[in-house]
Design an enzyme around this catalytic site. Structure first.
Site, PDB file in Angstrom:
ATOM      1  N   ARG A   1      -6.500  -7.529  -9.698  1.00 34.29           N
ATOM      2  CA  ARG A   1      -7.197  -8.775 -10.032  1.00 34.29           C
ATOM      3  C   ARG A   1      -8.634  -8.457 -10.382  1.00 34.29           C
ATOM      4  O   ARG A   1      -9.078  -7.325 -10.269  1.00 34.29           O
ATOM      5  CB  ARG A   1      -7.193  -9.689  -8.814  1.00 34.29           C
ATOM      6  CG  ARG A   1      -7.809  -8.979  -7.625  1.00 34.29           C
ATOM      7  CD  ARG A   1      -8.060  -9.877  -6.452  1.00 34.29           C
ATOM      8  NE  ARG A   1      -8.135  -9.138  -5.212  1.00 34.29           N
ATOM      9  CZ  ARG A   1      -9.200  -8.535  -4.734  1.00 34.29           C
ATOM     10  NH1 ARG A   1     -10.322  -8.554  -5.422  1.00 34.29           N
ATOM     11  NH2 ARG A   1      -9.190  -7.884  -3.585  1.00 34.29           N
TER      12      ARG A   1
ATOM     13  N   HIS B   1     -15.339  -3.072   7.616  1.00 33.19           N
ATOM     14  CA  HIS B   1     -14.498  -2.634   6.499  1.00 33.19           C
ATOM     15  C   HIS B   1     -14.460  -3.630   5.343  1.00 33.19           C
ATOM     16  O   HIS B   1     -13.569  -3.581   4.509  1.00 33.19           O
ATOM     17  CB  HIS B   1     -13.069  -2.315   6.958  1.00 33.19           C
ATOM     18  CG  HIS B   1     -13.012  -1.252   8.014  1.00 33.19           C
ATOM     19  ND1 HIS B   1     -13.625  -0.036   7.897  1.00 33.19           N
ATOM     20  CD2 HIS B   1     -12.414  -1.230   9.229  1.00 33.19           C
ATOM     21  CE1 HIS B   1     -13.414   0.692   8.976  1.00 33.19           C
ATOM     22  NE2 HIS B   1     -12.693  -0.016   9.821  1.00 33.19           N
TER      23      HIS B   1
ATOM     24  N   GLU C   1      -2.471   6.529   8.143  1.00 36.92           N
ATOM     25  CA  GLU C   1      -3.126   7.574   7.351  1.00 36.92           C
ATOM     26  C   GLU C   1      -4.310   8.132   8.112  1.00 36.92           C
ATOM     27  O   GLU C   1      -4.775   7.535   9.094  1.00 36.92           O
ATOM     28  CB  GLU C   1      -3.539   7.035   5.973  1.00 36.92           C
ATOM     29  CG  GLU C   1      -4.589   5.952   6.011  1.00 36.92           C
ATOM     30  CD  GLU C   1      -4.866   5.314   4.636  1.00 36.92           C
ATOM     31  OE1 GLU C   1      -3.932   5.155   3.824  1.00 36.92           O
ATOM     32  OE2 GLU C   1      -6.033   4.965   4.415  1.00 36.92           O
TER      33      GLU C   1
ATOM     34  N   LYS D   1       0.834  -1.206   0.000  1.00 37.53           N
ATOM     35  CA  LYS D   1       0.000   0.000   0.000  1.00 37.53           C
ATOM     36  C   LYS D   1       0.864   1.250   0.000  1.00 37.53           C
ATOM     37  O   LYS D   1       0.491   2.267  -0.590  1.00 37.53           O
ATOM     38  CB  LYS D   1      -0.930   0.005   1.212  1.00 37.53           C
ATOM     39  CG  LYS D   1      -2.041  -1.050   1.124  1.00 37.53           C
ATOM     40  CD  LYS D   1      -3.044  -0.867   2.251  1.00 37.53           C
ATOM     41  CE  LYS D   1      -3.845  -2.119   2.478  1.00 37.53           C
ATOM     42  NZ  LYS D   1      -5.240  -2.053   2.084  1.00 37.53           N
TER      43      LYS D   1
END
Ligand code: ADP
Length: 500
Positions: free
Chosen positions: A291, A234, A199, A116
């Protein structure tokens, strides 16, 4: 074009890929674990080979065994589906080395996007706005400093993360140190990589993602967005296309940002660039999924494309068959993920034998299922057993069709998330398109009994009646009359307020 493709996956997605192969006249090879001998994908495939015992590390993640089957069966390409080896750069590299085409991006692009932080760095360099925070892996002390700089709440994430693992939301200063420890150790155990970063945690954002396609000849296009804001812990539960808040100018800006990033990464094949969108419709890059996504059917329904066939054509070296300007978004589509989980017991997995199954049909209804009546849902894998997708001329029609289709859908023997979806499809906020990633918590958590009991009664009565009618029909050796006064569909419809 390929003559034979191996599908390195199981369940509904393996069947989805086999269907595309069959339409293209390509022979297909399934692999399965010992627990999956009687799986639908094994029955459906042209050929099937066992690749190891039930635990996925020894079967569906067993690269040696899968490559061996590919060689033995003469498959020229491997489609990884989603999950398992789909985003494993090492597997893509080993396919490349063995002269077998990996139907997905090149290993270097998977690697670049697999972290990430490295994806955030690439996005920043490509001028794509990212969620504020670090673009490097950080030490514990650096996470603390950075968190204080950007201000709480923050989310600490595993750089190698996925499936919500290694992710910790921090609301108060006192929780920071323990969240760092928890995120790092979860990252290490889930991904074998303890790298973490931090973040800003956005308040009630919407999750909007852009589907892209890129060929080997430098052409990259975007196919419009999917909104996946209806999430539990999530993780996506319901997805739709288009997003109720995206208008054509915003679609173009997000699409062009996604294409910019894909080009910067040397991306090829199908991919998804995920964004979070705030109340002012500012969008921030979240991550890239290298993907086919679980929710790809909603894009197929509104664009008319078959994404798996596009993937196969791209992997075979063909140029894209569509130009950006030719693409039209028609109508609206919604997908409900049907899990073998008990929505009345906090969504605990509910494996077991399916004693009765009746799948919905009719106009605008698509089902992607990996199960059959008599099938035993194993405990070893993800509990997703099917996906129900509806299309409508507009969002409301798609939702009404979903309500109708969910009513027709009966699965006995195991618990499923069907009653949960039925409740969402009548929720006024959902119907108004007022969704964000806190939707389920806001509307359903904390007051489960507001919907549990009535829905459970509907489900129980419908199940009992269905079983009764089926037995009667067997005795009488003729089908039960649908639409009779006792019809469970009618009863469920009345209870759901669709019929008086
Ligand atoms: P994973 O790769 O583990 O699935 P993602 O980074 O894709 O994790 O995030 C999954 C979901 O978590 C998002 O769709 C969103 O609901 C929530 N989320 C992630 N990052 C943030 C953030 N910075 N602010 C608010 N919500 C977030």
């Amino acid at each position: 074009m390929f003559r034979k493709i191996l599908i390195a996956n199981r369940g509904e997605i393996a069947i989805r890929v086999i269907r595309a192969c069959r339409e293209l006249g390509i022979a297909n090879v399934a692999v399965f674990s010992e627990a999956d001998r009687s799986s639908l994908h094994v029955r459906y495939a042209d050929e099937a080979y066992c690749v190891g015992p039930a635990p996925s590390v020894r079967s569906y993640l067993n690269m040696d065994a899968i490559l061996e089957v590919a060689k033995r069966s003469g498959a020229e390409a491997i489609h990884p589906g989603y999950g398992f080896l789909a985003e494993n750069a090492e597997f893509a590299r080993r396919c490349e080395a063995a002269g077998i085409v990996f139907i997905g991006p090149p290993s270097h692009a998977i690697r670049a996007m697999g972290s990430k932080t490295s994806a955030r760095k690439l996005a920043t360099a490509a001028g794509v706005p990212v969620v504020p925070g670090a673009i490097e892996d950080l030490s514990d002390a650096e996470v603390e400093t950075c968190a204080r700089e950007i201000g709480l709440p923050v989310v600490i994430k595993a750089a190698a993360g996925g499936g919500g693992k290694g992710m910790r939301v921090v609301q108060t200063d006192a929780d920071l140190a323990s969240a760092i420890r928890a995120a790092r150790s979860e990252a290490q155990s889930a991904f074998g990589d303890s790298a973490i970063y931090v973040e800003k945690y956005l308040v009630a954002p919407r999750h909007v993602e852009m589907q892209i396609l890129a060929d080997r000849h430098g052409n990259t296009i975007y196919l419009g967005e999917r909104e996946c804001s209806v999430q539990r812990r999530h993780q996506k539960v319901i997805e739709e296309a288009p997003s109720p808040i995206v208008d054509p100018p915003l679609r173009r800006r997000m699409g062009e940002a996604a294409v910019r990033l894909a080009k910067a990464a040397g991306y090829v094949n199908a991919g998804t660039v995920e964004f979070l969108v705030d109340r002012d419709r500012n969008f921030y890059f979240l991550e890239v999924n290298t993907r086919l996504q679980v929710e790809h059917p909603v894009t197929e329904m509104v664009t008319g494309l078959d994404l798996v066939k596009e993937q196969i054509a791209i992997a075979a070296g063909e140029p894209l068959r569509h130009r950006q300007d030719d693409l039209v978004i028609r109508g609206a589509a919604i997908e409900c993920r049907i899990y073998a989980e008990d929505p009345f017991q906090n969504f605990v997995p509910s494996p077991g034998r399916i004693m009765g199954l009746r799948e919905p049909g009719g106009a605008g209804v698509r089902i992607e299922s990996g199960v059959y009546e008599g099938y035993e849902v194993p405990v070893f894998y993800d509990p997703l057993i099917a996906k129900l997708i509806t299309w409508g001329q507009d969002r409301l029609e798609a939702a009404q069709r979903m309500r109708r289709a969910l009513m027709e859908y009966t699965i006995h023997g195991i618990k499923t998330t069907i009653p949960f979806h039925q409740r969402v499809m009548v929720d006024p906020e959902f119907l108004r398109g007022e969704i964000d990633t806190t939707f389920i918590d806001r509307r359903f958590a904390g007051r489960p009994h507001a919907w549990d009991d009535s829905q459970r009664d509907v489900a129980l009565v419908a199940a009992a009646l269905h079983a009764f009618l089926r037995d009667q029909a067997r005795v009488a050796a003729r089908p039960a009359r649908a639409g009779s006064a006792e019809s469970p569909w009618k009863l469920a419809a009345r209870q759901a307020g669709l019929r008086r």
